[in-house]
Scaffold this active site. Structure first.
Site, mmCIF file in Angstrom:
data_model
loop_
_atom_site.group_PDB
_atom_site.id
_atom_site.type_symbol
_atom_site.label_atom_id
_atom_site.label_comp_id
_atom_site.label_asym_id
_atom_site.label_seq_id
_atom_site.Cartn_x
_atom_site.Cartn_y
_atom_site.Cartn_z
ATOM 1 N N SER A 20 0.839 -1.183 0.000
ATOM 2 C CA SER A 20 0.000 0.000 0.000
ATOM 3 C C SER A 20 0.880 1.241 0.000
ATOM 4 C CB SER A 20 -0.864 -0.016 1.250
ATOM 5 O OG SER A 20 -1.363 1.273 1.510
ATOM 6 N N ALA A 21 0.495 2.206 -0.810
ATOM 7 C CA ALA A 21 1.279 3.439 -0.869
ATOM 8 C C ALA A 21 1.257 4.157 0.473
ATOM 9 C CB ALA A 21 0.716 4.349 -1.959
ATOM 10 N N CYS A 22 0.183 3.971 1.223
ATOM 11 C CA CYS A 22 0.050 4.724 2.462
ATOM 12 C C CYS A 22 0.613 3.967 3.656
ATOM 13 C CB CYS A 22 -1.412 5.079 2.711
ATOM 14 S SG CYS A 22 -2.490 3.646 2.646
ATOM 15 N N GLY A 23 1.357 2.917 3.399
ATOM 16 C CA GLY A 23 2.081 2.281 4.487
ATOM 17 C C GLY A 23 1.406 1.076 5.087
ATOM 18 N N ALA A 65 -2.648 3.434 9.165
ATOM 19 C CA ALA A 65 -2.700 3.632 7.716
ATOM 20 C C ALA A 65 -3.841 2.846 7.093
ATOM 21 C CB ALA A 65 -1.369 3.223 7.085
#
Lengths: 287, 287
Positions: free
Chosen positions: B123-126, B131
């Site tokens: 996931s790009a958001c961690g 997140a």
């Protein structure tokens, strides 16, 4: 709910309103921690995320190793160069202990087709329980070895031994456990997790990393139900006797019968049911 | 363990060796059926397998619809053209009822990135619980509506009502349940499955296909523990009150607090704990 060091614990404290039928009390209670774990494999110049699983922190390297082994992605301890947390500077503090890198000795990543098929892709051999079991043979899983023969009373005594050792469960009520016993009923290792599959992956990962696979003389006790997925992991680890405190599913029983696993369920007090492989349990003759 | 018609039932009979501490009896007992279900989406000339889940047969169209809705892949009933079993001639008999085709009205398949990320991609958001919760906001999930306010005794009475209706569980001991109640405590619907997430997907799928979403005046009772995944599905369906017979996880509580869900756990006898959203429960004043 992250500890101050940025490393999540196995349980966390939370505020609770407790109602007993008459009155209300406010207090603090403990919850089993649930956090995602990203498992990355690295080989040569290749890196790939192979899974993200919701788990209870605490035995993350074992979880990663056991998951990869049980899914047929990692063949043996020899293929492993090391397992580390991802401590890249660009990774935020609260994520550091939620990413593990599994480093392989070779230059290439293994085939991950089986793993992907497991999750979202069509299997060439069809979609039914029987085909699932055949696919496990295709992956190289073989029936478990003859293994030990144990007394019925020994099996019946295992849940009490598990309960005495389930520390985080005792404080949160919210964890599954998988416990490994030897053929004399001695507790060898226990692992807990919010996910029952994770608890068994951790246990098998522990065995893998300590050179104890296959677990051919051992008994595994599961704190809850026994599903296909759990039996598949037991077969991968060569475990001859699987006991579950609750019910098995139809496909768990099918798989146990196909791969020669002894499967007992509903271990309650002195009682249990045997669904497969009764020859490993010394039972009185039927009346 | 397939019925003669090729269509798997919710439970199957199996041979069991039953040990009671002294003697052995051989008998037949029932097991909860566990079989894979492949969910395919079709739109225009496109077909894609989006998930394979191990489930108990019986409400497969609801399971498919609820899963896709709860994961954010299907937005509303209007996008749906129909759901059918895959009855292609080339599909073997024992697989026919393990594949469902979800047909969409449009010509293109929806973005499945979120679904893939959920399983195996970074996931790009961690990767941390916080997140995950932020990612749900990014997916368009919003806090649930104010909803009803209910008496404490009403919540405490729900597990008995669930138990009285859990038919397959009663015969197998091997199924999770998700039950939907209205604000007066009347049972509206109940769905069972070997997987707790499937039981809730089936329930939400039923609501979707009957035009009842969002479930803003309702209570859901889960027969086991409450994890992040289950709370996420409850928020997607707009359910204001979630009760669990067992413990919630840390991330389930975090998510309930972030999205305004009332979360009660450990419903046992007259007792329960409230972890979030106490304003929807009429409780005595604290002593």
């Amino acid at each position: 709910m992250i500890s101050e060091q940025g490393r999540p614990g196995t349980s966390v404290e939370t505020h609770v309103v407790s109602y007993d039928g008459n009155s209300v009390a406010e207090r603090y209670d403990r919850l089993a921690t649930e956090e995602p774990l990203e498992i990355r494999m690295r080989a040569g110049r290749h890196t790939r995320t192979v899974a993200i699983t919701m788990r209870t922190p605490g035995a993350d390297f074992e979880l990663a190793a056991g998951f990869l082994f049980n899914e047929g992605v990692l063949g043996s301890l020899e293929e492993l160069n090391g397992i580390t947390y991802c401590l890249d500077g660009e990774v935020a503090d609260e994520q550091r202990y939620n990413i593990v890198n599994v480093d392989l000795r070779g230059d290439e990543l293994p085939q991950l087709d089986a793993l992907e098929r497991h999750f979202t892709t069509t299997s060439a051999c069809g979609v039914c329980g029987k085909a699932n079991i055949e696919a496990l043979r295709g992956r190289g899983l073989v029936p478990v070895a003859a293994g030990p023969r144990v007394a019925a009373a020994l099996l019946a005594a295992l849940p009490d031994r598990l309960a005495a050792s389930q520390r985080v469960f005792a404080s949160t009520g919210g964890l599954h456990a998988a416990a490994l016993f030897d053929a004399r009923g001695e507790l060898i290792a226990i692992r807990e997790d919010v996910g029952r599959h994770n608890a068994l992956d951790k246990l098998v990962g522990w065995a893998l990393m300590n050179g104890k696979l296959p677990l051919r003389d051992h008994i595994v006790l599961l704190s809850g139900r026994a599903s296909y997925e759990l039996l598949q992991k037991a077969v991968a680890a060569g475990i001859p006797i699987v006991c579950a405190v609750s019910a098995p599913s139809s496909l768990a029983v099918d798989l146990a019968r196909e791969f020669g696993v002894t499967l007992a369920g509903f271990l309650r007090g002195a009682r249990f049911n045997v669904y497969a492989g009764r020859e490993r349990i010394a039972l009185p003759a039927p009346e």
